[in-house]
Design an enzyme around this catalytic site. Sequence first.
Site, PDB file in Angstrom:
ATOM      1  N   ARG A   1       0.694  -1.371   0.161  1.00 45.90           N
ATOM      2  CA  ARG A   1       0.031  -0.109   0.083  1.00 45.90           C
ATOM      3  C   ARG A   1       1.030   1.259   0.133  1.00 45.90           C
ATOM      4  O   ARG A   1       0.572   2.354  -0.760  1.00 45.90           O
ATOM      5  CB  ARG A   1      -0.928  -0.149   1.124  1.00 45.90           C
TER       6      ARG A   1
ATOM      7  N   GLU B   1      -2.705  -7.769   3.498  1.00 45.63           N
ATOM      8  CA  GLU B   1      -4.337  -7.743   3.576  1.00 45.63           C
ATOM      9  C   GLU B   1      -4.966  -8.819   2.833  1.00 45.63           C
ATOM     10  O   GLU B   1      -4.566  -9.459   1.727  1.00 45.63           O
ATOM     11  CB  GLU B   1      -4.591  -6.457   3.014  1.00 45.63           C
TER      12      GLU B   1
ATOM     13  N   GLU C   1      -9.785  -0.724  -5.799  1.00 45.81           N
ATOM     14  CA  GLU C   1      -9.223   0.502  -5.009  1.00 45.81           C
ATOM     15  C   GLU C   1      -7.766   0.905  -5.362  1.00 45.81           C
ATOM     16  O   GLU C   1      -7.149   1.889  -5.368  1.00 45.81           O
ATOM     17  CB  GLU C   1      -8.843  -0.236  -3.567  1.00 45.81           C
TER      18      GLU C   1
ATOM     19  N   ASP D   1     -11.331   7.619 -11.731  1.00 50.73           N
ATOM     20  CA  ASP D   1     -11.661   9.331 -11.553  1.00 50.73           C
ATOM     21  C   ASP D   1     -10.360   9.904 -12.217  1.00 50.73           C
ATOM     22  O   ASP D   1      -9.340  10.305 -11.382  1.00 50.73           O
ATOM     23  CB  ASP D   1     -11.445   9.222  -9.855  1.00 50.73           C
TER      24      ASP D   1
ATOM     25  N   HIS E   1     -19.403  -4.965   0.261  1.00 51.60           N
ATOM     26  CA  HIS E   1     -18.308  -5.617  -0.692  1.00 51.60           C
ATOM     27  C   HIS E   1     -18.430  -5.018  -1.907  1.00 51.60           C
ATOM     28  O   HIS E   1     -19.485  -5.050  -2.756  1.00 51.60           O
ATOM     29  CB  HIS E   1     -18.974  -7.015  -0.630  1.00 51.60           C
TER      30      HIS E   1
ATOM     31  N   CYS F   1     -16.823  -5.334  -4.543  1.00 53.34           N
ATOM     32  CA  CYS F   1     -16.692  -6.099  -5.791  1.00 53.34           C
ATOM     33  C   CYS F   1     -18.121  -6.589  -6.311  1.00 53.34           C
ATOM     34  O   CYS F   1     -18.394  -6.559  -7.356  1.00 53.34           O
ATOM     35  CB  CYS F   1     -15.980  -7.456  -5.416  1.00 53.34           C
TER      36      CYS F   1
END
Length: 718
Positions: free
Chosen positions: A372, A405, A416, A473, A684, A686
């Site tokens: 990350r 994770e 993400e 975005d 969730h 997804c």
Amino acid sequence: VCEEEGNYSALVRVIGRIFSNADALMKSFRKEEPSAAAKTLNSLKSKDEEKQSDQKLSSSASSPDETPNGIPNSFEPLVDIDAVRRVYDKLLSIDQVESALVNALIYLTPNLELDLEYLDVYEANPDYLNIFIIVMENSNLHSPEYLEVALPLFCKAMSKLPLTALARLSKLWSTFGLPHVRRMMETFQQLITFTVVSNEYDAENLINDDETVVAATKCLRVVFYASILGGEVDVEHNEEDDEDAESDELTLHELLGEDRLYKKGPRVDPLEKELSVRPIDSIKPLIPFEDFVNESVNEVIEMDKDFTFFKVNAETKFSFQSCPFILSVITKSQGLYYDNRIRMYSERRLTALYSMVQGQQPNPYLKLKVRRDHIIDDALVRLEMISMENPSDLKKQLYVEFEGEQGVDEGGVSKEFFQLVLEEIFNLDIGMFTYDNDTKLFWFNSSSLENEAQYTLIGIVLGLAIYNNCILDVHFPMVVYRKLMGKKGTFLDLSDSHPVLYQSLKEVLEYSGSLEEDMMLTFQISHTDLFGNPVLYDLKEKGDQIPVTKENRQEFVHLYADYILNKSVESQFKAFKKGFLMVTNESPLKYLFRPEEVELLICGSRKLDFEALEKTTEYDGGYTKDSQIIKDFWETIHSFGEEQKRLFLQFTTGTDRAPVGGLGKLKMIIAKNGSDSDRLPTSHTCFNALLLPEYSSKDKLKERLLKAITYAKGFGML
């Protein structure tokens, strides 16, 4: 004569004779020498061929020697358009004549179709085109009496015309002006809609097999290009494509006999090639592109079947993707989705095949394992290795894993990942892009210190987002998408990428005083670099010694725009485009979509219609749309401001934009997650699923929901 006698039977007989006979109609309304153009109206019942030319009192050539775009009028058929229009004006006011025209057309068209299909009549006599020009001038073609039989037959005949004839028609019609082009467009659209509404289609009875719809769509294509040619067009300023040399080695696809499914590169519409103009060359068409989309076709088309016809049976079956202007962005994106999925499955099968042969562990996905806090470095290194060693791996389905994770990537983790990469790359401290506070858009930083690999990475990320159906975005001006599709930036593109500069240059172009004395501009310009230092650049050799005058100001503006949009960011943009094409080079993206539609695919829509979302949301775990908490939930959501709505969308779906086609296409699920407790709602991303405990009050629901959507980052197993 008929008017005086009050009996039109003689006229009806002449109409019937001429309009049902290809030869007679072809020789009617001929342009003659101006001296012979003044004749009397008395010999109405004389020879067939003279029937129409008699009505020609003093007609002039219907168009000048050049079309608005400077295409020489060698295509100009010898039809006296003004005379045709005058005759129709007179004839169409008489009822008996109308039915004679309809019947004559029904009689004429099967012969035309046979002639064109088997006898090559157009090649023998190019004047054969006159018949189609004359018939299409009838302004009543879209009325019910034609729609049933006459017009479908006529469209079938017209769609059999050879390519050169269709191109001549398109060029001629482009000179007729907006009202006439619009009338023709509406005539064909009316026929398509009328036919679709009158029939029922299903998996057995496809719209692709409906001869009338197919023929009318092909005719509509001629009008579509006429609308482009008749509007403002820029066929220059094209980016040079770096075409990869085709290798002679057999690919595995070819060995497996699957090469048809994976044809290299985008196709080209043959009519587009013949006319040397593409939809992307259009600055402003006569008729807006949206008007060519036919909603009724989009509702009944079976995209999976159409896609197969497009890719595999193109020779024998008609695919609407060969006329993409008639399809909406939603329908086209479905086609693209099938293309992407089939390519992913194909790569997966090839991987399995290779691994069996080579005895290695198969790797069916494009796996990215990233930390990350080092997301750019990890992604860059991994993607750079893949793009150098085995670029076809980029065509596999993306699978992202964050180190440490446990999130399983069903789509949400990828979302993400894209978001974090973009946040990092567009961070102004890195200096890869500049940001305009007024337009809220990013542009390439011409004096960036980053290497080209970083720009290639963004290109790959943009391509992967389209390929994996993710919305990003990103805030680029339209010129970026135009450049990706092969057009260079021009002065007009500055209006949304650099509006202040655009305004200044526009004033230079419109200034009526003395430019040299009042503005004192030269062909040397200055702009600031990354550190705020001024940089001088000569637009021409010794530019500082060449003053801008009224005579050369057009050139000055052209060179200035070219420098800002193309030259100054050339290396950055080339790297960016290279990355984008690594993923999309074999996709029909360029063929199906216009730049503004590509933006919609990548960025989704900013319009958020939560009413539509409420209508399509499904419920699970014991909730229904009538449960009290669900009613409270929607009241709460509708009371949110714009920013909070975006946060909610981000929390539930992983992006704050609506997909192509609006929020109604999201398929959100709200599931019960236990009875009343202090737990926060979870999601969730997804599956676009929101897990909502059954809170005891509306206030508690609002408070918990706001807390959840405001502090949401990261993936953990629940």
